[in-house]
Design an enzyme around this catalytic site. Structure first.
Site, PDB file in Angstrom:
ATOM      1  N   HIS A 261       1.698   2.818  -7.272  1.00  0.00           N
ATOM      2  CA  HIS A 261       0.655   2.798  -6.230  1.00  0.00           C
ATOM      3  C   HIS A 261      -0.695   2.891  -6.946  1.00  0.00           C
ATOM      4  O   HIS A 261      -0.789   3.495  -8.025  1.00  0.00           O
ATOM      5  CB  HIS A 261       0.889   4.030  -5.346  1.00  0.00           C
TER       6      HIS A 261
ATOM      7  N   CYS B 282      -1.026  -1.036  -1.347  1.00  0.00           N
ATOM      8  CA  CYS B 282      -1.741  -0.357  -2.442  1.00  0.00           C
ATOM      9  C   CYS B 282      -0.973  -0.502  -3.751  1.00  0.00           C
ATOM     10  O   CYS B 282      -0.911   0.440  -4.559  1.00  0.00           O
ATOM     11  CB  CYS B 282      -1.996   1.110  -2.136  1.00  0.00           C
TER      12      CYS B 282
ATOM     13  N   GLN C  92       6.623   9.444  -2.442  1.00  0.00           N
ATOM     14  CA  GLN C  92       7.696   8.798  -1.673  1.00  0.00           C
ATOM     15  C   GLN C  92       9.059   9.454  -1.889  1.00  0.00           C
ATOM     16  O   GLN C  92      10.028   9.065  -1.238  1.00  0.00           O
ATOM     17  CB  GLN C  92       7.781   7.305  -2.033  1.00  0.00           C
TER      18      GLN C  92
HETATM   19  N1  PLP Z   1       1.659   7.334  -4.359  1.00  0.00           N
HETATM   20  C1  PLP Z   1       2.533   6.683  -3.579  1.00  0.00           C
HETATM   21  C2  PLP Z   1       3.813   6.184  -4.171  1.00  0.00           C
HETATM   22  C3  PLP Z   1       2.237   6.481  -2.237  1.00  0.00           C
HETATM   23  O1  PLP Z   1       3.109   5.832  -1.457  1.00  0.00           O
HETATM   24  C4  PLP Z   1       1.011   6.967  -1.726  1.00  0.00           C
HETATM   25  C5  PLP Z   1       0.640   6.713  -0.323  1.00  0.00           C
HETATM   26  O2  PLP Z   1       0.944   5.684   0.246  1.00  0.00           O
HETATM   27  C6  PLP Z   1       0.158   7.651  -2.585  1.00  0.00           C
HETATM   28  C7  PLP Z   1       0.506   7.812  -3.887  1.00  0.00           C
HETATM   29  C8  PLP Z   1      -1.132   8.216  -2.099  1.00  0.00           C
HETATM   30  O3  PLP Z   1      -0.877   9.271  -1.239  1.00  0.00           O
HETATM   31  P1  PLP Z   1      -2.077   9.973  -0.450  1.00  0.00           P
HETATM   32  O4  PLP Z   1      -2.824   8.875   0.237  1.00  0.00           O
HETATM   33  O5  PLP Z   1      -1.382  10.891   0.505  1.00  0.00           O
HETATM   34  O6  PLP Z   1      -2.908  10.687  -1.449  1.00  0.00           O
END
Ligand code: PLP
Length: 415
Positions: free
Chosen positions: A132, A373, A212
């Site tokens: 991500h 993302c 996740q």
């Molecule tokens: N990492 C992963 C694998 C994610 O799916 C997400 C959110 O979609 C994030 C990081 C970021 O999470 P947050 O927006 O809660 O900080």
């Protein structure tokens, strides 16, 4: 429903679990809501909504500061929440649990504090093709600032990390491996304990993005052996704006503060400032007290379920989805990892994922369409994005049927 539905469906009472989530009892666009965007954010059970509501109704006050009853009660609930989270991930100590806004802030904290202190010119940081943006961009910025190199572990055709390539990338200049526990785009569950062993063999630290994984699998930071683990409450039935960064005490102790201001100080004077002990050194300003209490309520809710049965139910939903996709035809699954979160990422040949998402929404089915993302992953796969149906404990086989009934119509409209 078709006879193809697997036997596990009777073993987990998703209908009863559904009753715990008030938001699910509503119609969208004239149809019963089918919420399949759980990887973006999960819905909240009454237990979490009530915990937050109760905090504001009965004990709202600032923590750690005032000598009055409400503040004492708020502080007690806030610190009890930290202990609940520490137990949840098998942290050796509650002080190693830092409250952050979510996974993104947790990773940024490590990049800004540990990263600037420990990564220098000529050093290497390894990320993976599956990450991500939250687990790419902070390391990209850090690498630029420090003159370090960012390396990427590629994936195999099924969407799994190529650990043989990781092995060839690892050497003494690698200071950090930043890896997701599970991919939000393909679902891939990564063999984190193996990756930690490989990274530690060359002296590199390992940060795990657990956003996740924490909603689905029990997380044991000691068994994983990692150095940092970040996750968000909102993907695991808790509130938005709160999450946890776990770190090893010796690393956290040695790290400089991330943000500064109140709570993180020991003593301030114009001749110099000394800093508070863990975890407060990293918790500048008034924290998200209600969020922490809500996150602990989400953990307790999860712990009140048979988690193995819940996971089996989610896997059975994915299995059934794959069968239905094969039966419908024209659907290309993106990635086919052997071990995965209950995420079905797909495209309909000849249709843009955004159009598919919009047409599904018109039929009451909420999915995500786009790059999730994970633009470097989409670029690597040569696709603009995918349609993603992500399942949770409250989803049912009937909802999978509704998804495919809606997809059949989408096919008719777009192809
Ligand atoms: N990492 C992963 C694998 C994610 O799916 C997400 C959110 O979609 C994030 C990081 C970021 O999470 P947050 O927006 O809660 O900080």
């Amino acid at each position: 429903m078709s006879a193809a539905q697997p036997a596990q469906r009777l073993e987990f009472d998703a209908a009863a679990v559904r009753g715990d989530f008030p938001i699910l009892q509503q119609a969208v666009n004239g149809r019963q809501l089918v919420y399949l965007d759980n990887a973006a954010t999960s819905q909240k059970p009454s237990a979490v909504i009530d915990a937050v509501d109760d905090y504001y109704r009965s004990c709202n006050a600032n923590v750690h500061r005032a000598a009055h009853a409400l503040s004492g009660r708020a502080t007690e609930a806030f610190e009890a929440a930290r202990r609940t989270l520490a137990d949840f991930i098998n942290s050796p100590a509650a002080e190693e649990v830092i409250w952050v806004r979510g996974t993104t802030e947790g990773i940024n904290l490590v990049a800004a504090s540990w990263g600037r202190a420990n990564i220098g010119s000529g050093d290497k940081i390894i990320v993976t093709q599956l990450e991500h943006h939250a687990n790419i961009v902070p390391w990209q910025l850090l690498a630029q600032q420090q003159g370090a190199e960012l390396l990427v572990v590629p994936i195999t055709a099924s969407g799994e990390l190529d650990l043989q390539v990781l092995q060839t990338l690892l050497d003494k200049r690698v200071k950090l491996v930043a890896v997701g526990h599970a991919s939000n785009a393909l679902g891939t569950l990564n063999p984190v304990a193996d990756i930690v062993a490989m990274a530690h063999a060359v002296g590199a630290k390992v940060l795990v993005d657990g956003a996740q994984a924490a909603p689905h699998w029990p997380v044991d930071v000691q068994a994983l052996g990692c150095d940092f683990y970040a996750f968000s409450a909102h993907k695991m039935f808790g509130p938005t704006g709160i999450g946890v960064l776990w770190g090893r005490r010796e690393l956290l102790d040695a790290m400089p503060p991330y943000q500064s201001g109140g709570e993180m100080i020991e003593r301030v004077s114009f001749s110099g400032t000394t800093f508070n002990a863990l975890p407060y050194k990293f918790e500048a300003g008034t924290p998200n007290i209600a969020g922490a209490i809500g996150m602990a309520a989400a953990v307790k809710y999860l712990q009140s379920l048979d988690r193995a049965a819940a996971l089996e139910h989610e896997s059975a939903l994915l299995e059934y989805t794959l069968q239905q996709a094969a039966a419908l035809g024209a659907i290309e699954r993106i990635g086919a990892p052997a071990q995965a979160a209950s995420i079905f990422s797909f495209n309909i040949a000849g249709a843009h994922p955004a159009d598919v998402g919009t047409l599904l929404d018109q039929q009451g089915v909420a999915v995500r369409a786009g790059h999730h993302c994970a633009q470097p992953l989409m670029e690597y796969l040569h696709i603009p994005g995918t349609v993603r149906a992500s399942f949770s404990i409250y989803n049912t086989f009937e909802e999978v049927d509704l998804l495919f009934a809606a997809l059949e119509k989408v096919k008719g409209l777009l192809l």
